[in-house]
Design a protein around this motif. Structure first.
Motif, PDB file in Angstrom:
ATOM      1  N   GLY A  27      82.921  71.833 -83.196  1.00  0.00           N
ATOM      2  CA  GLY A  27      81.935  72.527 -82.544  1.00  0.00           C
ATOM      3  C   GLY A  27      82.171  72.699 -80.991  1.00  0.00           C
ATOM      4  N   GLU A  28      83.369  72.492 -80.449  1.00  0.00           N
ATOM      5  CA  GLU A  28      83.439  72.514 -79.023  1.00  0.00           C
ATOM      6  C   GLU A  28      84.180  73.881 -78.712  1.00  0.00           C
ATOM      7  N   MET A  29      83.619  74.628 -77.685  1.00  0.00           N
ATOM      8  CA  MET A  29      84.340  75.897 -77.226  1.00  0.00           C
ATOM      9  C   MET A  29      85.114  75.718 -75.825  1.00  0.00           C
ATOM     10  N   VAL A  30      86.457  75.979 -75.790  1.00  0.00           N
ATOM     11  CA  VAL A  30      87.477  75.622 -74.817  1.00  0.00           C
ATOM     12  C   VAL A  30      87.970  77.065 -74.537  1.00  0.00           C
ATOM     13  N   CYS A  31      88.299  77.139 -73.187  1.00  0.00           N
ATOM     14  CA  CYS A  31      89.113  78.441 -72.831  1.00  0.00           C
ATOM     15  C   CYS A  31      90.087  78.023 -71.796  1.00  0.00           C
ATOM     16  N   LEU A  32      91.448  78.258 -72.549  1.00  0.00           N
ATOM     17  CA  LEU A  32      92.625  77.994 -71.382  1.00  0.00           C
ATOM     18  C   LEU A  32      92.703  79.066 -70.394  1.00  0.00           C
ATOM     19  N   PHE A 159      81.089  90.036 -77.657  1.00  0.00           N
ATOM     20  CA  PHE A 159      81.846  89.334 -77.929  1.00  0.00           C
ATOM     21  C   PHE A 159      81.563  87.734 -77.754  1.00  0.00           C
ATOM     22  N   ILE A 160      81.284  87.567 -76.461  1.00  0.00           N
ATOM     23  CA  ILE A 160      80.735  86.093 -76.015  1.00  0.00           C
ATOM     24  C   ILE A 160      79.378  85.761 -76.845  1.00  0.00           C
ATOM     25  N   ARG A 161      78.371  86.666 -76.984  1.00  0.00           N
ATOM     26  CA  ARG A 161      77.288  86.349 -77.676  1.00  0.00           C
ATOM     27  C   ARG A 161      77.480  85.968 -78.990  1.00  0.00           C
ATOM     28  N   SER A 188      78.368  77.849 -72.267  1.00  0.00           N
ATOM     29  CA  SER A 188      78.620  76.240 -72.668  1.00  0.00           C
ATOM     30  C   SER A 188      80.140  76.276 -73.057  1.00  0.00           C
ATOM     31  N   ILE A 189      81.154  76.863 -72.228  1.00  0.00           N
ATOM     32  CA  ILE A 189      82.455  76.759 -72.718  1.00  0.00           C
ATOM     33  C   ILE A 189      83.339  75.776 -71.639  1.00  0.00           C
ATOM     34  N   ARG A 190      83.997  75.013 -72.183  1.00  0.00           N
ATOM     35  CA  ARG A 190      85.098  74.144 -71.230  1.00  0.00           C
ATOM     36  C   ARG A 190      86.076  74.875 -70.921  1.00  0.00           C
ATOM     37  N   ILE A 191      86.224  75.043 -69.398  1.00  0.00           N
ATOM     38  CA  ILE A 191      87.449  75.748 -69.046  1.00  0.00           C
ATOM     39  C   ILE A 191      88.480  74.706 -68.559  1.00  0.00           C
TER      40      ILE A 191
END
Ligand SMILES: Nc1ncnc2c1ncn2[C@@H]1O[C@H](COP(=O)(O)OP(=O)(O)OP(=O)(O)O)[C@@H](O)[C@H]1O
Length: 218
Positions: A27-32, A159-161, A188-191
């Protein structure tokens, strides 16, 4: 959901990933993110199981993973509808496949291109079609490489929505690689900035500030 432990990768004698330890919870959202050539795609592709690390451990506990890579993986001989139905085969019954495919083609404003082949579509249309295939699968883990490529600002926001809705409805873990983080503002995306080459990532580095990323606009 996903764990990488002491992962390394060298490509054509270039040490791209020095030592990467990284994890994502369900359930986590992460962006590299990070500058071009730093190793975002390499790390994403190792995480997705597309390429193998030279050393280290990768563990993925997902029932239904899906991937949107930079090279849009569409069948050139199939229509938009055919591509969607093919991607969904094995997961849903034939009537459910068609219903989902038509729903997502309309959601991506591709209803006019239902019977068009990828060669008859623009870059943005192909990107939206590949994205629709991923979304319709209702994955529990989604990997996206440069998801905003070929898209204008309104489509980036859409896309984000949709990703956030997918995450809320299906508790989908999302790992994306993107040099563009502007569309992700306030979400709420971990960068996770990739700061230097070769990439060294520990749990501490995962929390580094986005301002530390060389080559990115402030
Ligand atoms: N198949 C390959 N063979 C040899 N070198 C490669 C290969 N793929 C990537 N590289 C090299 O590995 C490094 C990391 O590439 P990668 O595509 O992971 O970076 P990136 O951060 O995703 O870049 P971009 O934002 O430009 O897509 C680059 O220096 C690239 O030249």
């Amino acid at each position: 959901m996903l764990k990488l432990l002491n992962v390394t990768k060298t490509l054509q004698k270039k040490n791209v990933l020095g030592n990467v330890t990284f994890s994502i919870k369900a359930g986590e959202m992460v962006c590299l993110t990070g500058p071009s050539g730093i190793g975002k795609t390499t790390l994403l592709e190792i995480a997705a199981g597309i390429i193998q690390p030279d050393s280290g451990i990768r563990e993925l506990h997902a029932q239904r993973p899906a991937c949107l890579l930079q090279d849009t993986p569409l069948l050139p001989w199939c229509s938009a509808l055919g591509n969607m139905e093919y991607q969904l085969s094995g997961y849903f019954s034939a009537p459910a496949r068609k219903e989902k495919a038509l729903f997502w083609l309309e959601r991506m404003e591709l209803q006019g291109a239902t019977h068009q082949k990828p060669s008859e579509m623009s870059g943005g249309m192909k990107r939206r079609l590949a994205f629709a295939c991923c979304m319709a699968l209702e994955p529990d883990m989604l990997f996206l490489d440069e998801p905003f490529a070929f898209l204008d600002a309104p489509w980036q926001a859409e896309f984000i929505r949709l990703l956030i809705r997918l995450n809320k409805e299906y508790h989908t873990a999302i790992l994306m690689a993107s040099h563009e983080t502007a569309p992700l503002n306030n979400e709420s995306i971990r960068i996770v900035p990739l700061l230097s080459s070769p990439v060294q990532l520990t749990s501490k580095a995962e929390n580094a500030s986005l301002r530390d990323v060389p080559g990115l606009p402030p």
